[in-house]
Design an enzyme around this catalytic site. Structure first.
Site, mmCIF file in Angstrom:
data_model
loop_
_atom_site.group_PDB
_atom_site.id
_atom_site.type_symbol
_atom_site.label_atom_id
_atom_site.label_comp_id
_atom_site.label_asym_id
_atom_site.label_seq_id
_atom_site.Cartn_x
_atom_site.Cartn_y
_atom_site.Cartn_z
ATOM 1 N N ASP A 114 -16.762 -24.840 30.721
ATOM 2 C CA ASP A 114 -17.178 -26.140 30.143
ATOM 3 C C ASP A 114 -15.880 -26.889 29.201
ATOM 4 O OD1 ASP A 114 -17.563 -25.394 27.879
ATOM 5 O OD2 ASP A 114 -19.766 -25.648 28.197
ATOM 6 N N GLU A 115 -15.472 -26.795 28.581
ATOM 7 C CA GLU A 115 -14.530 -27.406 27.744
ATOM 8 C C GLU A 115 -13.335 -27.866 28.558
ATOM 9 O OE1 GLU A 115 -13.449 -25.267 24.712
ATOM 10 O OE2 GLU A 115 -15.116 -23.880 24.189
ATOM 11 N N TYR A 137 -6.671 -24.088 24.903
ATOM 12 C CA TYR A 137 -7.358 -23.639 25.812
ATOM 13 C C TYR A 137 -7.821 -23.866 26.384
ATOM 14 C CZ TYR A 137 -11.204 -21.379 27.780
ATOM 15 O OH TYR A 137 -12.489 -20.459 28.729
#
Length: 331
Positions: A114-115, A137
């Site tokens: 979801d990031e 990331y």
């Protein structure tokens, strides 16, 4: 991923399940002890960043389906090791998807996060929302998604991308927030909370995510993206209090504060990742495990299994305070 491997081995005895893993610092083969002796399970140690090895693997094993979980995933570390995250998550994915395409694999599932959407305080993200990652990331996962998606656009190679909320439960290396707080408290140490602790996260229990991946394997359409989310959301400070209440058996506000240590925040820390998972619901999947049940099982597991990793103590250190991008420095 270990939960999914165990589920596949136990529920699909006629399929050979191959588990490829580099056995990095966060891996533990103890997570797979329940299936390690099964005839339909095979473990291979190897690195997705080695093209010749991966090519040979696809040539020697008849692989029909790939579930690509392999990644560097710890956001804190990504600020310090951005190049390594880019190498493993982007280059490694490139190697794997290229080899899978060459081998005519029937389905390639890329496990994202979801990031990639970046943070939001109110807007709910659906699969068509733009990607606005805010940490190394998430940026590496977003870039890897683009490479995977391009194989669908160019070759109609049957890829599926999933983006899930934070997963918690047994088997997780204790650098992640839930096992980290549990383990600290079980060792009579304080929860180290980044910044204000007001950042909110959606937490999804491991077995629910396994069910989601099984659903995507059966029902997921090639070329599509699926959000695997939950409406259950909690701030990091509230999470700490909840765990203090369960582990230290206290409801006193002052006693809870005693077990909370506010430390320096990381360079960026998104406030929320609200996702719309309607598309997955339409495939017949919804999360089932209530928070109270999931967290109780998780606490019990870490009581017995904290030392399943050689370096588990190292995972409990707060956010590193050395200078970021140190690996770029010259001799």
């Amino acid at each position: 991923a270990s939960h999914l491997v165990v589920s596949l081995v136990k529920n699909y005895p006629n399929y050979l399940i191959i588990n490829l893993d580099k056995l990095d610092y966060c891996a533990s083969l103890k997570n797979l002890e329940t299936v390690s002796g099964k005839e339909n399970y095979k473990f291979i140690q190897g690195d997705i960043c080695e093209p010749d090895f991966i090519k040979q693997l696809f040539e020697t094993e008849k692989i029909d389906i790939v579930l690509h979980f392999a990644a560097q995933t710890h956001v804190d570390l990504s600020f310090w090791h951005a190049l390594e995250f880019t190498y493993v998550n982007v280059y490694g994915t490139n190697v794997l998807v290229a080899a899978a395409h060459e081998a005519n694999v029937e389905k390639f599932v890329y496990v994202s996060t979801d990031e990639v959407y970046g943070g939001s305080t109110d807007e709910e993200f659906d699969e068509s929302s733009p990607k606005r990652p805010t940490n190394p990331y998430a940026s590496s996962k977003a870039a890897a998604e683009c490479f995977v998606q391009s194989y669908w656009e160019r070759y109609q190679f049957p890829v599926v991308i999933t983006r899930s909320s934070n997963v918690y439960g047994p088997h997780q290396y204790p650098e992640k927030v839930i096992p980290k707080f549990i383990s600290l408290l079980q060792q009579n140490r304080k929860c180290c909370i980044h910044g204000s602790g007001l950042q909110r996260r959606n937490f999804l229990y491991a077995t629910d995510v396994v069910e989601a991946f099984l659903t995507v394997l059966k029902e997921g359409k090639p070329g599509e993206i699926y959000n695997i989310g939950t409406n259950f959301e909690m701030s990091i400070a509230q999470l700490a209090k909840e765990l203090i209440h369960l582990i230290k058996k206290t409801s006193s506000e002052s006693e809870m504060e005693h077990w909370m240590d506010y430390v320096k925040d990381r360079p960026t820390n998104d406030l929320r990742y609200p996702m719309n998972s309607e598309k997955m619901h339409n495939l017949g999947w919804r999360p089932k495990v209530p928070w109270k049940e999931g967290i109780k099982k998780t606490i019990e597991w870490y009581k017995e299994n904290f030392h399943n990793w050689k370096n588990s103590e190292k995972a409990l250190e707060p956010f590193p305070v050395t200078e970021p991008f140190a690996q770029l420095g010259g001799p």
